[in-house]
Design a protein around this motif. Structure first.
Motif, PDB file in Angstrom:
ATOM      1  N   LYS A 170       0.483  -1.065   0.032  1.00 36.87           N
ATOM      2  CA  LYS A 170      -0.346   0.297  -0.145  1.00 36.87           C
ATOM      3  C   LYS A 170       0.601   1.302  -0.068  1.00 36.87           C
ATOM      4  O   LYS A 170       0.160   2.651  -0.926  1.00 36.87           O
ATOM      5  CB  LYS A 170      -0.982  -0.206   1.176  1.00 36.87           C
ATOM      6  CG  LYS A 170      -1.828   1.422   1.834  1.00 36.87           C
ATOM      7  CD  LYS A 170      -2.654   0.966   2.791  1.00 36.87           C
ATOM      8  CE  LYS A 170      -1.762   2.146   3.852  1.00 36.87           C
ATOM      9  NZ  LYS A 170      -1.775   3.055   3.438  1.00 36.87           N
TER      10      LYS A 170
ATOM     11  N   SER B   1      -2.030   2.724  -3.119  1.00 28.44           N
ATOM     12  CA  SER B   1      -3.464   2.473  -3.202  1.00 28.44           C
ATOM     13  C   SER B   1      -3.724   1.999  -2.075  1.00 28.44           C
ATOM     14  O   SER B   1      -3.004   0.584  -1.761  1.00 28.44           O
ATOM     15  CB  SER B   1      -3.650   1.863  -4.251  1.00 28.44           C
ATOM     16  OG  SER B   1      -4.768   1.057  -4.761  1.00 28.44           O
ATOM     17  N   PHE B   2      -5.496   1.562  -1.832  1.00 30.50           N
ATOM     18  CA  PHE B   2      -5.729   0.154  -0.791  1.00 30.50           C
ATOM     19  C   PHE B   2      -6.314  -0.764  -1.642  1.00 30.50           C
ATOM     20  O   PHE B   2      -6.445  -1.323  -0.872  1.00 30.50           O
ATOM     21  CB  PHE B   2      -6.658   0.993  -0.067  1.00 30.50           C
ATOM     22  CG  PHE B   2      -6.679   2.305   0.714  1.00 30.50           C
ATOM     23  CD1 PHE B   2      -5.715   1.831   2.461  1.00 30.50           C
ATOM     24  CD2 PHE B   2      -5.829   3.413   0.773  1.00 30.50           C
ATOM     25  CE1 PHE B   2      -5.363   3.008   3.774  1.00 30.50           C
ATOM     26  CE2 PHE B   2      -5.799   4.884   1.982  1.00 30.50           C
ATOM     27  CZ  PHE B   2      -5.649   4.199   3.245  1.00 30.50           C
ATOM     28  N   GLU B   3      -5.992  -1.028  -2.792  1.00 27.77           N
ATOM     29  CA  GLU B   3      -6.552  -2.132  -3.158  1.00 27.77           C
ATOM     30  C   GLU B   3      -4.556  -2.915  -3.382  1.00 27.77           C
ATOM     31  O   GLU B   3      -4.173  -2.067  -4.145  1.00 27.77           O
ATOM     32  CB  GLU B   3      -6.827  -1.702  -4.276  1.00 27.77           C
ATOM     33  CG  GLU B   3      -8.781  -1.629  -4.165  1.00 27.77           C
ATOM     34  CD  GLU B   3      -9.395  -0.956  -5.108  1.00 27.77           C
ATOM     35  OE1 GLU B   3      -8.759  -0.956  -6.652  1.00 27.77           O
ATOM     36  OE2 GLU B   3     -10.515  -0.393  -4.564  1.00 27.77           O
TER      37      GLU B   3
ATOM     38  N   GLU C  42      -8.645  -5.060  -0.384  1.00 27.98           N
ATOM     39  CA  GLU C  42      -8.935  -3.950   0.068  1.00 27.98           C
ATOM     40  C   GLU C  42      -8.332  -3.541   1.332  1.00 27.98           C
ATOM     41  O   GLU C  42      -8.952  -4.946   2.462  1.00 27.98           O
ATOM     42  CB  GLU C  42     -10.115  -3.586  -0.550  1.00 27.98           C
ATOM     43  CG  GLU C  42     -10.137  -1.963  -0.022  1.00 27.98           C
ATOM     44  CD  GLU C  42     -11.406  -1.307  -0.221  1.00 27.98           C
ATOM     45  OE1 GLU C  42     -11.965  -0.025   0.044  1.00 27.98           O
ATOM     46  OE2 GLU C  42     -12.628  -1.813  -0.489  1.00 27.98           O
ATOM     47  N   ILE C  43      -7.017  -3.250   1.462  1.00 22.16           N
ATOM     48  CA  ILE C  43      -6.749  -2.783   3.428  1.00 22.16           C
ATOM     49  C   ILE C  43      -8.050  -1.682   3.935  1.00 22.16           C
ATOM     50  O   ILE C  43      -8.231  -0.543   2.966  1.00 22.16           O
ATOM     51  CB  ILE C  43      -5.156  -2.262   3.434  1.00 22.16           C
ATOM     52  CG1 ILE C  43      -4.351  -3.310   2.099  1.00 22.16           C
ATOM     53  CG2 ILE C  43      -5.198  -1.659   5.019  1.00 22.16           C
ATOM     54  CD1 ILE C  43      -3.177  -2.680   1.977  1.00 22.16           C
TER      55      ILE C  43
END
Length: 211
Positions: free
Chosen positions: A162, A167-169, A209-210
């Motif tokens: 991340k 990006s959180f994805e 996804e985080i």
């Protein structure tokens, strides 16, 4: 698309001496690689050192049996300290560098590295800082292998990804993650399910996804 202006911007941030920036621009070349493409292979003799301009590279360590473990990422403005060592000592690489996403690099000829280090203080500082940064990351990798259980290792791996991409994805399959952490897909799937129950992540098809 990266142009010389983008390369110049990176060099201006890293290199104080204008003559060296001009040398790097005149002697180097732009190289583009697609996501998944190999940049440096194990046992390869390097004639050039990559400076990432745009994109993301993944550095892996492999053993004689072909097993690999993730070491660190290289993003814009970074170069690989391990490749510097191989270049300066004329050794073949013992690591594997793969494009995590479409990446553009400025390739610097290794024949000039030694003289640049001796002649230009800012380049010498850049090399030493690269060593220090990668050394710190390698210590974190060793710590995770020795002191952390797989739950912590996997979650830290996701957080590193991340931070590197912004990006959180995380667009990775369970098998890809297992290969990079040198474990099995079944174990990765079990740990990811546990992290999802703890509401740290959400899982989608070939994507994590985080939260």
């Amino acid at each position: 698309m990266v142009n010389l202006e983008s390369v110049n911007q990176i060099l201006n941030e890293l290199i104080a001496e204008a003559p060296l920036r001009e040398e790097i621009l005149s002697l180097g070349r732009l190289r583009k690689v697609k996501a998944g493409q190999t940049v440096i292979s194990p046992n390869q003799s390097a004639g050039e050192m990559p400076l990432v301009i745009k994109g993301l590279l993944r550095v892996m360590r492999h053993d004689e049996k072909g097993n690999e473990v993730f070491l660190y990422y290289l993003e814009g403005g970074h170069t690989c300290a391990m490749s510097i060592t191989c270049c300066l000592e004329g050794k073949k690489s013992t690591f594997h560098v793969v494009a995590e996403e479409d990446t553009e690099m400025w390739m610097m000829p290794t024949a000039y590295l030694d003289s640049w280090i001796q002649k230009y203080p800012s380049f010498r500082k850049f090399v030493f800082q690269s060593y220090q940064m990668r050394f710190d990351e390698l210590l974190q990798t060793v710590d995770s292998l020795v002191f952390m259980n797989l739950d912590e290792r996997l979650y830290n791996y996701l957080l590193d990804k991340k931070q590197a991409t912004g990006s959180f994805e995380i667009n990775k399959t369970h098998q890809q993650i297992a290969d990079e952490l040198n474990t099995s897909r079944v174990v990765v799937s079990r740990v990811l399910k546990k992290l999802e129950k703890e509401e740290k992540i959400e899982q989608h098809r070939n994507k994590i996804e985080i939260l």
